[in-house]
Design an enzyme around this catalytic site. Structure first.
Site, PDB file in Angstrom:
ATOM      1  N   GLU A 114      -5.742   2.647  -2.985  1.00  0.00           N
ATOM      2  CA  GLU A 114      -5.618   3.460  -1.776  1.00  0.00           C
ATOM      3  C   GLU A 114      -6.979   3.998  -1.335  1.00  0.00           C
ATOM      4  O   GLU A 114      -7.285   4.022  -0.139  1.00  0.00           O
ATOM      5  CB  GLU A 114      -4.645   4.605  -2.027  1.00  0.00           C
ATOM      6  CG  GLU A 114      -3.225   4.132  -2.288  1.00  0.00           C
ATOM      7  CD  GLU A 114      -2.321   5.201  -2.861  1.00  0.00           C
ATOM      8  OE1 GLU A 114      -1.132   4.918  -3.043  1.00  0.00           O
ATOM      9  OE2 GLU A 114      -2.800   6.327  -3.134  1.00  0.00           O
ATOM     10  N   GLU A 134       2.464   1.333  -9.373  1.00  0.00           N
ATOM     11  CA  GLU A 134       3.082   2.596  -9.744  1.00  0.00           C
ATOM     12  C   GLU A 134       4.586   2.499  -9.977  1.00  0.00           C
ATOM     13  O   GLU A 134       5.142   3.184 -10.842  1.00  0.00           O
ATOM     14  CB  GLU A 134       2.821   3.665  -8.663  1.00  0.00           C
ATOM     15  CG  GLU A 134       1.359   4.044  -8.466  1.00  0.00           C
ATOM     16  CD  GLU A 134       0.722   3.269  -7.337  1.00  0.00           C
ATOM     17  OE1 GLU A 134      -0.105   3.848  -6.617  1.00  0.00           O
ATOM     18  OE2 GLU A 134       1.032   2.071  -7.182  1.00  0.00           O
TER      19      GLU A 134
END
Length: 270
Positions: A114, A134
């Site tokens: 990110e 994740e």
């Protein structure tokens, strides 16, 4: 040794994530240090372009899972406060009024992916690997930028499977601008940065601001903040597999917990 190192050369500000023994995992002190470094370079008129990179062969494996487990976060409001710091770093990079370049070698995962996506451009080595795994340990994306970069179908695939992609695939799907050999990464990034830096700073700032506002008009910032609220609840949600993963982190260490994850999903390879 600082966990975030900075240098300024010829108008280029270099920010290095510096926890190589932990694959530059984004512990709270790294997040704070990187955010301060971005803020300092934002204000410094000697800097025209900002580069983010990781030390010793990896960009970063993302947020420090072991530290998060040690913190004992449980309630959604606790998670929201912690995740807000992480989102704050990525969005500080995204909204910086100076052009930013991610120089990515090796692993670039989860929150680090990110952070790289928050940069205006990414130059990657041919051994770089990208992904947001994740979901494989009961979490989810923190700064939801991928839909705006990759579009719906590929974003759905990557975020719902936790799969990783190699540098060639990242170039094909538009995640990175260019792929080079590891030994050419710094020189390639520096050449690009120097080309951008030929433009007067005031012009760079206004152009970057216009581009940021265009993405904000598309709803990027609204989506990021909406996801933050959901992510806080998601991270506090109860699931047997997630509880087992966290217990393994606490009692046997992160490596054993990752082995448990890999037995279910397979190793993060491409």
């Amino acid at each position: 040794m600082s966990v975030v190192e900075t240098k300024i050369e010829d108008g280029i500000g270099w920010i290095t994530l510096n926890r190589p023994k932990k694959l530059n995992a984004l512990a709270a002190e790294v997040v704070a240090g990187a955010r301060q470094a971005v803020a300092d370079m934002e204000k410094n008129d000697d800097v025209k372009v900002i580069v983010l990179r990781g030390a010793e062969g990896n960009f970063s494996v993302g947020y420090d899972i072991a530290q998060e487990v040690e913190m004992g976060l449980a309630r959604p409001e606790d998670w929201h406060a912690a995740l807000s710091n992480n989102v704050g770093l990525s969005m500080a990079v995204f909204s910086c009024t100076k052009p930013t370049i991610g120089a990515v070698d090796g692993w670039c995962l989860a929150g680090a992916c990110e952070l790289a996506m928050a940069c205006d451009m990414i130059i990657a080595t041919d051994r770089a690997k990208f992904g947001e795994p994740e979901i494989r340990f009961g979490s989810g994306p923190v700064t939801l930028l991928m839909p705006f970069i990759l579009g719906q179908k590929k974003t759905m695939e990557l975020l719902l499977t936790g799969d990783t992609v190699d540098a060639a695939t990242a170039l094909e799907i538009g995640l990175v601008n260019r792929v080079v050999a590891p030994e050419d990464l710094e020189a390639t990034v520096n050449t690009l940065a120097q080309k951008i830096a030929l433009t007067p700073l005031v012009i760079l700032r206004l152009t970057k601001t216009a581009l940021v506002r265009a993405y904000e008009a598309m709803g990027l910032r609204t989506a990021v903040h909406a996801n933050l609220d959901i992510a806080a609840t998601l991270n506090a949600a109860e699931a047997p597999e997630k509880a087992q993963f966290q217990e393994l982190v606490r009692t046997k260490g992160l490596r054993e917990a990752l082995n448990f994850r890999d037995e279910r999903y397979g190793k993060l390879t491409v």
